[in-house]
Motif scaffolding. Structure first.
Motif, PDB file in Angstrom:
ATOM      1  N   MET A  58      -6.647   5.723 -12.516  1.00 15.77           N
ATOM      2  CA  MET A  58      -5.789   4.699 -12.191  1.00 15.77           C
ATOM      3  C   MET A  58      -4.730   5.313 -11.031  1.00 15.77           C
ATOM      4  N   SER A  59      -4.285   4.397 -10.216  1.00 17.42           N
ATOM      5  CA  SER A  59      -3.589   4.938  -9.166  1.00 17.42           C
ATOM      6  C   SER A  59      -2.109   4.407  -9.433  1.00 17.42           C
ATOM      7  N   ILE A  60      -0.954   5.479  -9.334  1.00 18.26           N
ATOM      8  CA  ILE A  60       0.185   4.996 -10.102  1.00 18.26           C
ATOM      9  C   ILE A  60       1.275   5.334  -8.727  1.00 18.26           C
ATOM     10  N   HIS A  61       1.946   4.269  -8.511  1.00 13.51           N
ATOM     11  CA  HIS A  61       2.974   4.775  -7.481  1.00 13.51           C
ATOM     12  C   HIS A  61       3.786   5.591  -7.515  1.00 13.51           C
ATOM     13  N   SER A  62       4.143   6.645  -6.248  1.00 15.11           N
ATOM     14  CA  SER A  62       4.470   7.879  -6.361  1.00 15.11           C
ATOM     15  C   SER A  62       6.014   7.854  -6.917  1.00 15.11           C
ATOM     16  N   ASP A  63       6.533   6.675  -6.564  1.00 15.37           N
ATOM     17  CA  ASP A  63       7.992   6.616  -7.149  1.00 15.37           C
ATOM     18  C   ASP A  63       8.288   6.643  -8.476  1.00 15.37           C
ATOM     19  N   ILE A  64       7.089   6.418  -9.297  1.00 15.82           N
ATOM     20  CA  ILE A  64       7.142   6.447 -10.576  1.00 15.82           C
ATOM     21  C   ILE A  64       6.825   7.874 -11.044  1.00 15.82           C
ATOM     22  N   ASP A  65       7.423   8.807 -11.015  1.00 12.25           N
ATOM     23  CA  ASP A  65       6.925  10.381 -11.137  1.00 12.25           C
ATOM     24  C   ASP A  65       7.593  10.991 -12.395  1.00 12.25           C
ATOM     25  N   ASN A  66       7.985  10.105 -13.365  1.00 12.20           N
ATOM     26  CA  ASN A  66       8.488  10.709 -14.548  1.00 12.20           C
ATOM     27  C   ASN A  66       7.896  10.186 -15.900  1.00 12.20           C
ATOM     28  N   ILE A  67       6.382   9.946 -15.775  1.00  9.22           N
ATOM     29  CA  ILE A  67       5.634   9.701 -16.929  1.00  9.22           C
ATOM     30  C   ILE A  67       5.468  11.157 -17.760  1.00  9.22           C
TER      31      ILE A  67
ATOM     32  N   LYS B 251       0.915  -1.202  -0.064  1.00  9.02           N
ATOM     33  CA  LYS B 251       0.020   0.086   0.159  1.00  9.02           C
ATOM     34  C   LYS B 251       0.956   1.300   0.099  1.00  9.02           C
ATOM     35  N   LYS B 252       1.578   1.429  -1.031  1.00  4.60           N
ATOM     36  CA  LYS B 252       2.645   2.508  -1.164  1.00  4.60           C
ATOM     37  C   LYS B 252       1.546   3.869  -1.374  1.00  4.60           C
ATOM     38  N   ASP B 253       2.465   4.954  -1.451  1.00  2.00           N
ATOM     39  CA  ASP B 253       1.809   6.087  -1.782  1.00  2.00           C
ATOM     40  C   ASP B 253       1.474   6.301  -3.391  1.00  2.00           C
ATOM     41  N   THR B 254       0.383   6.844  -3.702  1.00  2.00           N
ATOM     42  CA  THR B 254       0.087   6.682  -5.188  1.00  2.00           C
ATOM     43  C   THR B 254      -0.576   8.057  -5.561  1.00  2.00           C
ATOM     44  N   TYR B 255      -0.481   8.237  -6.860  1.00  2.00           N
ATOM     45  CA  TYR B 255      -1.062   9.440  -7.331  1.00  2.00           C
ATOM     46  C   TYR B 255      -2.042   9.032  -8.413  1.00  2.00           C
ATOM     47  N   THR B 256      -3.116   9.763  -8.557  1.00  2.12           N
ATOM     48  CA  THR B 256      -4.285   9.431  -9.766  1.00  2.12           C
ATOM     49  C   THR B 256      -3.914   9.974 -10.830  1.00  2.12           C
ATOM     50  N   VAL B 257      -4.192   9.284 -12.082  1.00  2.00           N
ATOM     51  CA  VAL B 257      -4.404   9.768 -13.467  1.00  2.00           C
ATOM     52  C   VAL B 257      -5.362   9.141 -13.903  1.00  2.00           C
ATOM     53  N   VAL B 258      -5.991   9.962 -14.999  1.00  2.00           N
ATOM     54  CA  VAL B 258      -7.393   9.833 -15.557  1.00  2.00           C
ATOM     55  C   VAL B 258      -6.949   9.295 -17.123  1.00  2.00           C
ATOM     56  N   ALA B 259      -7.973   8.535 -17.601  1.00  2.00           N
ATOM     57  CA  ALA B 259      -7.989   8.465 -19.104  1.00  2.00           C
ATOM     58  C   ALA B 259      -9.110   8.202 -19.600  1.00  2.00           C
TER      59      ALA B 259
ATOM     60  N   VAL C  65      -1.635  -1.599 -13.862  1.00  2.00           N
ATOM     61  CA  VAL C  65      -1.251  -0.864 -14.827  1.00  2.00           C
ATOM     62  C   VAL C  65       0.259  -0.999 -14.977  1.00  2.00           C
ATOM     63  N   THR C  66       0.926  -1.135 -16.285  1.00  2.00           N
ATOM     64  CA  THR C  66       2.186  -1.439 -16.434  1.00  2.00           C
ATOM     65  C   THR C  66       2.825  -0.426 -17.547  1.00  2.00           C
ATOM     66  N   ILE C  67       4.140  -0.585 -17.139  1.00  2.83           N
ATOM     67  CA  ILE C  67       5.168   0.159 -18.218  1.00  2.83           C
ATOM     68  C   ILE C  67       6.055  -0.626 -18.489  1.00  2.83           C
ATOM     69  N   ALA C  68       6.329  -0.874 -19.641  1.00  3.50           N
ATOM     70  CA  ALA C  68       7.399  -2.085 -20.100  1.00  3.50           C
ATOM     71  C   ALA C  68       7.050  -3.286 -19.330  1.00  3.50           C
ATOM     72  N   GLY C  69       5.817  -3.842 -19.146  1.00  2.00           N
ATOM     73  CA  GLY C  69       5.403  -5.079 -18.776  1.00  2.00           C
ATOM     74  C   GLY C  69       5.390  -5.057 -17.160  1.00  2.00           C
ATOM     75  N   VAL C  70       6.099  -4.044 -16.515  1.00  2.00           N
ATOM     76  CA  VAL C  70       6.236  -3.912 -15.082  1.00  2.00           C
ATOM     77  C   VAL C  70       4.889  -3.211 -14.458  1.00  2.00           C
ATOM     78  N   THR C  71       4.364  -3.920 -13.204  1.00  2.00           N
ATOM     79  CA  THR C  71       3.301  -3.269 -12.779  1.00  2.00           C
ATOM     80  C   THR C  71       3.788  -1.890 -11.915  1.00  2.00           C
ATOM     81  N   VAL C  72       3.046  -0.929 -12.356  1.00  2.00           N
ATOM     82  CA  VAL C  72       3.270   0.230 -11.658  1.00  2.00           C
ATOM     83  C   VAL C  72       1.940   0.795 -10.741  1.00  2.00           C
TER      84      VAL C  72
END
Lengths: 153, 267, 260
Positions: A84-93, A36-44, A58-65
């Motif tokens: 969708m909620s994306i893990h906060s440490d993936i902050d460079n999309i 249950k990491k910190d996340t931020y929300t993105v919509v599409a 939700v994946t980037i390059a097959g890895v769950t983020v």
């Protein structure tokens, strides 16, 4: 004498219980905590979400983020609104990334795959990914195929 | 009777709808053996439980050594109970403890005596009931008579002022009966314990008691010394003492007329 | 009219007995405890009779349930060519459901009924009255250690059940049916979360322990002190205990894993 015997057996019982606990923790669960990491929300918005469900990954390059939080119907655009909620440490999309609904295996579950764009600006909480690619719906696919083969004749 | 250890005033008690006692008053003299007798089902055991405050009366009061035991709070009640020893009908030895542990239990619970002293007291009490040799046995290894004697040793472990005996002679062979009679008498004479004996064994009870109460139909029908009771010509007392089948306590359970039942028009 | 009144009366009686059981539990837990060393000794003895004596049935049934589960799972999963997932199936169903529930049902049958019978017998032979007469509270002395022992033993038994179940299942699927053991374990570890699956299983079994031991000691304490009364009370313990477990299981599963 009777008492010593009892105490020994109770001791063995408790050690067995703790051993079982350790076994389940390490060998069976691999000591994996559901993160249950910190996340931020993105919509599409998608034209067709075609069987995507809440909690899909939700994946980037097959890895769950991250995972799908909610799916609602956007009354204004007549599209499916996925947040969708994306893990906060993936902050460079980057903001011009594209997102597609993919299928694992031929009949497997649906999940989201993000393809990173080229912009320097990155997505922040509440931002939207505009470049979306809807689910491949088998019926539409077959329809297209038939339509094309009609044209060629 | 001024010197009463237990005083029961206007006691009424009902179980479900059935009245067991109605307005019973009774005094149990200090330092004497009192036998409470009566036919089965008159609630003799109930009386003991009312005295020990395990049951509560609907009306009336029970004074034990001047304390109204039903109005006392929990700690005062438990304090009073330490002065009461009770010998249950079945012995009620704790089945998960040995004879020694059973007798030592009240001492360990209520005194700060050292292990050695407790052991000595237990040996003394067991010696007085003649079962010092059974100290290491479990209750399941004892015969009925022996279990009751161990239970007696446990009941007197704390040197109580009052001992309640619930049917001590029921189901015992003549030898065990004799042993128990002697023990009860010895305890009473030696240390002046007030004893209440509930029984329907007429002979044994009359032989050891100083004071006798006969209960029947929810009230006291006679009380006095054994001689007075024997000389009584109340027909209820006479029926009980002589074991007559029919009398004031009828042979037939209350019912309609036999004839109408046979004719089948009772309902 | 009379029927309505009867129903009302029954309902009223039921409510009353629930209330009595609640007060009973409350008094058991709050009253002045017996001395510390004495309490420990009593507790150890009860853990022995409640836990250690239930160990054999728990281990044996855990092992067999695990083995059956893998056999059944394997035949179905093999149709989809994903027999490696049998480990995942085994671990999840044991940890989340079967472990706590089956342990609880066996516990109700083995230890719950024994508790009721033992306490009922103590009541019938006047041992409980005897404690009271000696100024010792039977709730504290007899009931509390048994209740606590139940609460301690159940989670341990549940863990042992799940562990033996998984071992038994592994024996069948890996050593007999020939599932590759690398993927057996890795798929299992991938899908089992410690805090969700293992931990929730323990929480469930604590709730079940509470329900069963409460029912068992209360039924024993309140039973009619005759051999017939003890028999009836023992049956009631098993029936009520099992029903309570299944009911609680639904509620807990909905609360833990359900999406609302």
């Amino acid at each position: 004498m009777r008492n010593k015997h009892t105490e020994l057996l109770v001791g063995i019982f408790i050690v067995l219980g703790i051993a079982a606990f350790g076994y389940l923790a390490i060998q069976v669960s691999g000591l994996a905590f559901s993160d249950k990491k910190d996340t931020y929300t993105v919509v599409a918005r998608f034209d067709d979400i075609g069987g995507l469900t809440e909690r899909a990954k939700v994946t980037i390059a097959g890895v769950t983020v991250g995972e799908v939080e909610s799916i609602t119907f956007d009354k204004e655009y007549f599209m499916g609104l996925v947040s969708m909620s994306i893990h906060s440490d993936i902050d460079n999309i980057s903001t011009d990334s594209s997102i597609a609904i993919l299928t694992s295996g031929l009949l497997g579950e649906k999940y989201l795959g993000i393809t990173i764009g080229a912009e320097d600006d990155v997505l922040k909480n509440g931002d939207e990914i505009f470049d979306t690619q809807s689910a491949l719906v088998l019926e539409n696919l077959i329809g297209q195929f038939l339509f094309k083969s009609d044209e060629e004749e | 009777m001024k010197n009463a250890y237990v005083e029961i005033n206007n006691l009424s008690f009902a179980r479900k709808e059935r009245a067991i006692y109605e307005n019973v008053s009774l005094k149990i003299p200090r330092g004497k053996i009192t036998a409470v007798m009566g036919p089965s089902g008159t609630g003799k055991t109930t009386l003991l439980r009312l005295i020990a405050a395990q049951l509560h009366p609907d009306k009336g009061s029970v004074l034990v050594d001047g304390v109204d035991i039903h109005k006392a709070n929990r700690s005062a009640l438990y304090e009073t109970r330490k002065k009461i020893g009770m010998l249950f009908q079945s012995g009620a030895l704790f089945s998960d403890m040995s004879v020694y542990e059973n007798v030592a239990f009240p001492l360990e619970e209520h005194t700060d005596l050292s292990e050695d002293i407790i052991k000595d007291i237990v040996l003394m009490k067991l010696q007085s009931v003649g079962l010092r040799g059974a100290i290491g046995l479990m209750p399941s290894e004892l015969s009925g008579g022996m279990a009751r004697r161990v239970a007696l040793a446990r009941a007197i472990a704390l040197d109580p002022e009052l001992v309640l005996y619930d049917e001590p002679f029921a189901g015992q062979d003549p030898i065990s009966k004799g042993v128990l009679v002697e023990l009860i008498q010895k305890l009473n004479k030696a240390v002046g314990i007030t004893s209440v004996l509930v029984s329907h064994d007429v002979e044994e009870s009359l032989s050891i008691s100083d004071h006798v109460c006969i209960l029947s139909g929810g009230s006291v029908v006679a009380q006095g010394s054994p001689e007075e009771i024997k000389a009584s010509n109340d027909e209820r007392v006479v029926q009980f003492l002589n074991g007559q089948a029919d009398g004031p306590v009828p042979f037939h359970f209350p019912s309609g007329s036999f004839q109408s039942d046979l004719m089948g028009d009772s309902n | 009219m009379r029927k309505v009144r009867n129903i009302g009366q029954t309902l009223f009686d039921q409510l009353e007995s629930i209330g009595r059981a609640g007060i009973f539990l409350f008094q058991t837990l709050v009253r002045k405890p017996v001395r510390w060393d004495e309490g420990c000794r009593l507790l150890v003895n009860q853990v022995y009779s409640v836990g250690v004596l239930s160990l054999v049935i728990i281990v044996v049934s855990g092992c067999f349930i695990g083995m059956v589960l893998s056999l059944q799972g394997y035949t179905i999963l093999a149709k989809f060519g994903s027999e490696q997932a049998v480990g995942q199936l085994l671990a999840l169903s044991l940890l989340r459901e079967l472990g706590p529930v089956v342990t609880a049902l066996l516990f109700a049958g083995r230890a719950g009924s024994a508790l009721t019978a033992e306490i009922g017998l103590m009541k019938a032979t006047e041992q409980l009255s005897s404690y009271e007469m000696m100024g010792v509270d039977p709730l504290r002395r007899v009931i509390a250690p048994r209740f606590l022992a139940g609460m301690i033993c159940m989670p341990l038994l549940c863990l042992i059940f799940s562990a033996t179940g998984i071992l038994g299942g592994m024996l069948v699927s890996v050593h007999w049916l020939g599932v590759y053991d690398g993927s057996f374990w890795s798929l299992m570890q991938q899908s089992v979360y410690f805090d969700v699956d293992v931990f929730n299983g323990i929480i469930k079994s604590i709730f079940f322990a509470w329900a069963i031991t409460w029912v068992a000691v209360y039924q024993g304490f309140e039973c009619e002190p005759t051999s017939e009364g003890i028999g009836k009370a023992t049956t009631r313990t098993v029936v009520l205990g099992s029903l309570a477990v299944l009911f609680l299981d639904f509620i807990l599963t909905a609360a833990m894993f359900g999406d609302f």
